[in-house]
Design a protein around this motif. Structure first.
Motif, mmCIF file in Angstrom:
data_model
loop_
_atom_site.group_PDB
_atom_site.id
_atom_site.type_symbol
_atom_site.label_atom_id
_atom_site.label_comp_id
_atom_site.label_asym_id
_atom_site.label_seq_id
_atom_site.Cartn_x
_atom_site.Cartn_y
_atom_site.Cartn_z
ATOM 1 N N ALA A 125 51.644 82.565 75.705
ATOM 2 C CA ALA A 125 52.509 83.665 76.138
ATOM 3 C C ALA A 125 53.977 83.276 76.058
ATOM 4 C CB ALA A 125 52.145 84.082 77.561
ATOM 5 N N ALA A 126 54.285 82.066 76.505
ATOM 6 C CA ALA A 126 55.676 81.613 76.464
ATOM 7 C C ALA A 126 56.174 81.487 75.027
ATOM 8 C CB ALA A 126 55.805 80.274 77.192
ATOM 9 N N ALA A 127 55.328 81.000 74.128
ATOM 10 C CA ALA A 127 55.731 80.852 72.732
ATOM 11 C C ALA A 127 55.991 82.204 72.079
ATOM 12 C CB ALA A 127 54.654 80.089 71.958
ATOM 13 N N VAL A 128 55.151 83.200 72.378
ATOM 14 C CA VAL A 128 55.359 84.550 71.834
ATOM 15 C C VAL A 128 56.666 85.124 72.369
ATOM 16 C CG1 VAL A 128 54.473 86.924 71.854
ATOM 17 C CG2 VAL A 128 52.918 85.005 71.424
ATOM 18 N N ALA A 129 56.889 84.980 73.666
ATOM 19 C CA ALA A 129 58.136 85.489 74.239
ATOM 20 C C ALA A 129 59.348 84.831 73.588
ATOM 21 C CB ALA A 129 58.149 85.255 75.754
ATOM 22 N N LEU B 73 62.244 86.789 71.469
ATOM 23 C CA LEU B 73 63.628 86.769 71.943
ATOM 24 C C LEU B 73 64.551 86.172 70.887
ATOM 25 C CD1 LEU B 73 63.052 85.834 75.680
ATOM 26 C CD2 LEU B 73 63.843 88.016 74.763
ATOM 27 N N ARG B 74 64.073 85.198 70.115
ATOM 28 C CA ARG B 74 64.887 84.698 68.993
ATOM 29 C C ARG B 74 65.076 85.785 67.946
ATOM 30 N NH1 ARG B 74 61.576 80.108 69.570
ATOM 31 N NH2 ARG B 74 60.365 80.723 67.716
ATOM 32 N N HIS B 75 64.033 86.581 67.734
ATOM 33 C CA HIS B 75 64.109 87.675 66.766
ATOM 34 C C HIS B 75 65.045 88.774 67.261
ATOM 35 C CE1 HIS B 75 62.558 89.528 63.151
ATOM 36 N NE2 HIS B 75 62.273 90.640 63.797
ATOM 37 N N GLY C 121 60.844 92.510 79.169
ATOM 38 C CA GLY C 121 61.555 92.439 80.442
ATOM 39 C C GLY C 121 62.878 91.728 80.316
ATOM 40 N N ALA C 122 62.895 90.609 79.566
ATOM 41 C CA ALA C 122 64.134 89.855 79.403
ATOM 42 C C ALA C 122 65.169 90.647 78.614
ATOM 43 C CB ALA C 122 63.847 88.523 78.712
ATOM 44 N N THR C 123 64.721 91.318 77.546
ATOM 45 C CA THR C 123 65.657 92.098 76.730
ATOM 46 C C THR C 123 66.193 93.283 77.512
ATOM 47 O OG1 THR C 123 64.376 91.463 74.773
ATOM 48 C CG2 THR C 123 65.957 93.253 74.518
ATOM 49 N N ALA C 124 65.304 93.979 78.218
ATOM 50 C CA ALA C 124 65.742 95.124 79.018
ATOM 51 C C ALA C 124 66.714 94.692 80.105
ATOM 52 C CB ALA C 124 64.536 95.828 79.632
ATOM 53 N N VAL D 17 62.539 98.608 69.700
ATOM 54 C CA VAL D 17 63.541 99.549 70.227
ATOM 55 C C VAL D 17 64.511 98.824 71.155
ATOM 56 C CG1 VAL D 17 63.863 101.571 71.718
ATOM 57 C CG2 VAL D 17 62.065 101.578 69.974
ATOM 58 N N LEU D 18 63.970 97.984 72.033
ATOM 59 C CA LEU D 18 64.838 97.246 72.953
ATOM 60 C C LEU D 18 65.785 96.315 72.192
ATOM 61 C CD1 LEU D 18 62.173 96.404 75.674
ATOM 62 C CD2 LEU D 18 64.154 97.903 75.981
ATOM 63 N N ALA D 19 65.276 95.660 71.145
ATOM 64 C CA ALA D 19 66.133 94.782 70.346
ATOM 65 C C ALA D 19 67.274 95.576 69.715
ATOM 66 C CB ALA D 19 65.309 94.083 69.267
#
Length: 586
Positions: free
Chosen positions: A12-16, A20-22, A86-89, A456-458
């Motif tokens: 999960a952490a790796a996907v997040a 987030l890098r993307h 959540g982090a992006t929002a 969308v958030l990105a």
């Protein structure tokens, strides 16, 4: 120290981190916090424990006779996308003046969101009445996968009953018999079982793969052949963002900063506590317009709504036909409200100039527009990105497709099960001693909707820095490619599957699976099926081992005290149980 505080959900952490890098640059840094159980009051030390406790094993195994793990870290991937969302929002909220510094989510909350439609169907109830309309748990009814005379395994897809009957007629099946298979075939998206008449399976086994391909081509039915390679056929980026042209003078700017007025937690928050003020949601004041159907697109809008956006849903005159599919919660389909509750509805006939103008007018006042129309439809309607961005350069225009551009200009129907086949996921979700077949749980529909929402958030985050909107393209296949899988299909032992007890099933914890000799000693002293789940759990604890009861009744899950802070019970407004929003902001 408990496993819950020691074992980190690495996948999960790796996907997040990847998402987030993307998403970067342009987002103020708000790092997500991830754990396994979140608000669920159980020790859940790994992916399989989450799958057992939260209903994924049950739904995935419905078609094959009993609870079965997904052989991939599906719940972890869902949680990773949620963490990135959540982090992006929160970063968008910070850029708009909100004091948001932390967001928390968990793998269990990801799993519960993924089973939300099935949970809704299992707990649906009449308005002001008992759960008389709740859908009974389906019995095992087989998969939709067909076998041919030359040993191939194929997956069909069509949304047209006439094409379905004509396909089977080419195989020598009478129309009435083919018609008996239509309803279970279509309902497999909702029930996760496909009890096709045996005569249809037998008719397919009498013909070769070229015969079935010819029948599918002639009747317009989509057909893909299943392979045993779990690797993705393609590895597209999760989404593609194409920024809008430079903003011209006179355009309406993006939404202004929001006034940070604290709100109080409601029944939809992750940890209900009515008297505790919490920050406003990060997308408060933003507007999303969606023209979507089925699961992928509506879920994207649902997620953006849970993050605080106002969501306006465009439906055809008379309403989306999915509104009336059983079981009903009140007077509306429980599955439909699971994805669309709280959205404002505007009806518009897109085949008319007036209806298309309604869409343009709504998009001109929106921050994001989301659709999952078939390829080419947006251009035919004059509602493609270039059409809407010309009026609103700050708009984020998002298309959630099935295959994107990975299969050329004439792809098969872009539905969940064909996406599982094309992406290799149909091979990856089952171990090597089982034939490849898609899970009839809608894995890519859910993950595809979440990836669309993150795209969308990105784009909204990019807009906070540049003032420019843009086009976001995502697909079911790009979402499926997020799921890590080994180079070869997994080999399981008996301990990798749920253990039957006198009153249910247990899934052994990681230590028990790693020490089979200890489990066999216990099994030698008592027949597994003679002891109850609680008795087995107690014996395992005495031996220093752990196990997780497998939830095989979703209605009971909604009543389980351990899930009280993660699942909202049916209420008069919604009429079915539903997961709380999967983030906690602070």
């Amino acid at each position: 120290m408990s496993p819950r505080t020691v074992v980190r959900p690495v996948v999960a952490a790796a996907v997040a981190d990847r998402l987030l890098r993307h998403t970067a640059p342009g987002v103020p840094q708000v790092r997500p916090t991830l754990d396994w159980a979140g608000p669920v009051g159980r020790e859940l030390p790994d992916e399989r424990a989450v799958q057992a406790a939260c209903g994924l094993m049950h739904i995935h195994g419905r078609a094959t006779g009993g609870p079965a793990p997904l052989a991939v870290d599906y719940a972890s991937v869902v949680a990773g996308v949620l963490a990135a969302q959540g982090a992006t929002a929160a970063g968008i909220g910070r850029a708009r003046g909100l004091d948001l510094r932390e967001v928390r989510t968990s793998v269990a909350q990801g799993a519960l969101l993924a089973v939300g439609q099935y949970l809704a169907a299992a707990t649906a109830r009449e308005a002001d009445g008992p759960p008389s309309t709740a859908e009974p748990e389906p019995c095992a009814g087989g998969l939709a996968t067909l076998e041919t005379a030359d040993g191939a395994r194929v997956e069909l897809e069509t949304l047209d009953p006439s094409a379905w009957r004509e396909f089977w007629a080419r195989l020598g099946v009478p129309p009435a018999l083919a018609g008996r298979g239509w309803l279970p075939f279509q309902q497999r998206f909702a029930t996760a079982v496909c009890p096709l008449p045996g005569e249809l399976r037998a008719a397919a086994r009498r013909r070769t793969l070229p015969d079935l391909r010819a029948a599918a081509y002639d009747t317009g039915v989509s057909l893909l052949t299943l392979g045993a390679d779990p690797a993705p056929a393609v590895r597209p980026e999760p989404w593609r963002l194409t920024p809008a042209p430079a903003v011209r003078p006179g355009h309406r700017p993006p939404a202004p900063a929001v006034t940070p007025v604290p709100r109080r937690r409601t029944s939809g928050s992750a940890h209900p506590a009515p008297d505790v003020p919490v920050p406003p949601l990060p997308l408060a004041g933003l507007r999303v317009v969606e023209s979507t159907r089925r699961v992928q697109g509506p879920l994207a809008g649902h997620v953006l709504g849970m993050l605080g956006a106002e969501v306006i849903r465009i439906e055809p005159p008379g309403g989306d036909p999915m509104r009336w599919l059983a079981p009903l919660a009140g007077d509306t389909s429980a599955r439909f409200t699971a994805l669309n509750a709280g959205k404002r509805v505007v009806e518009a006939d897109l085949t008319t100039a007036r209806g298309r103008e309604t869409v343009r007018a709504l998009a001109a006042e929106a921050d994001a527009f989301v659709h999952n129309w078939a390829p080419g439809k947006a251009a035919r309607l004059g509602l493609d990105a270039c059409d809407l961005l010309s009026d609103r350069p700050a708009l984020v225009y998002a298309w959630a497709s099935g295959f994107g551009d990975t299969l050329g200009g004439r792809p098969p129907l872009g539905t969940d099960y064909l996406a599982q086949v094309h992406s290799g996921l149909a091979a990856a979700v089952r171990p090597a001693d089982e034939p490849p077949a898609p899970s009839l749980m809608t894995l890519t529909d859910v993950l595809g909707g979440l990836v669309c929402a993150q795209g969308v958030l990105a784009a909204l985050a990019h807009r906070t820095r540049t003032g420019r909107g843009g086009r976001v393209d995502s697909s079911l296949v790009s979402a499926a490619a997020l799921i890590p899988r080994p180079a070869h299909r997994a080999h399981w032992t008996a301990l990798d599957r749920p253990v039957r007890t006198a009153d249910g099933h247990l899934y052994l914890g990681p230590k028990a699976r790693a020490h089979p000799e200890a489990v066999h000693r216990l099994l030698g002293r008592a027949e597994g099926s003679a002891l109850t789940t609680d008795e087995w759990t107690h014996r395992l604890v005495e031996a220093g081992l752990t196990a997780t009861p497998v939830h095989t009744d979703l209605a009971a899950l909604a009543d389980d005290p351990a899930f009280k802070a993660a699942v909202a019970p049916p209420d008069p407004l919604i009429g079915h149980a539903r997961p709380h929003a999967p983030w906690e902001f602070a």
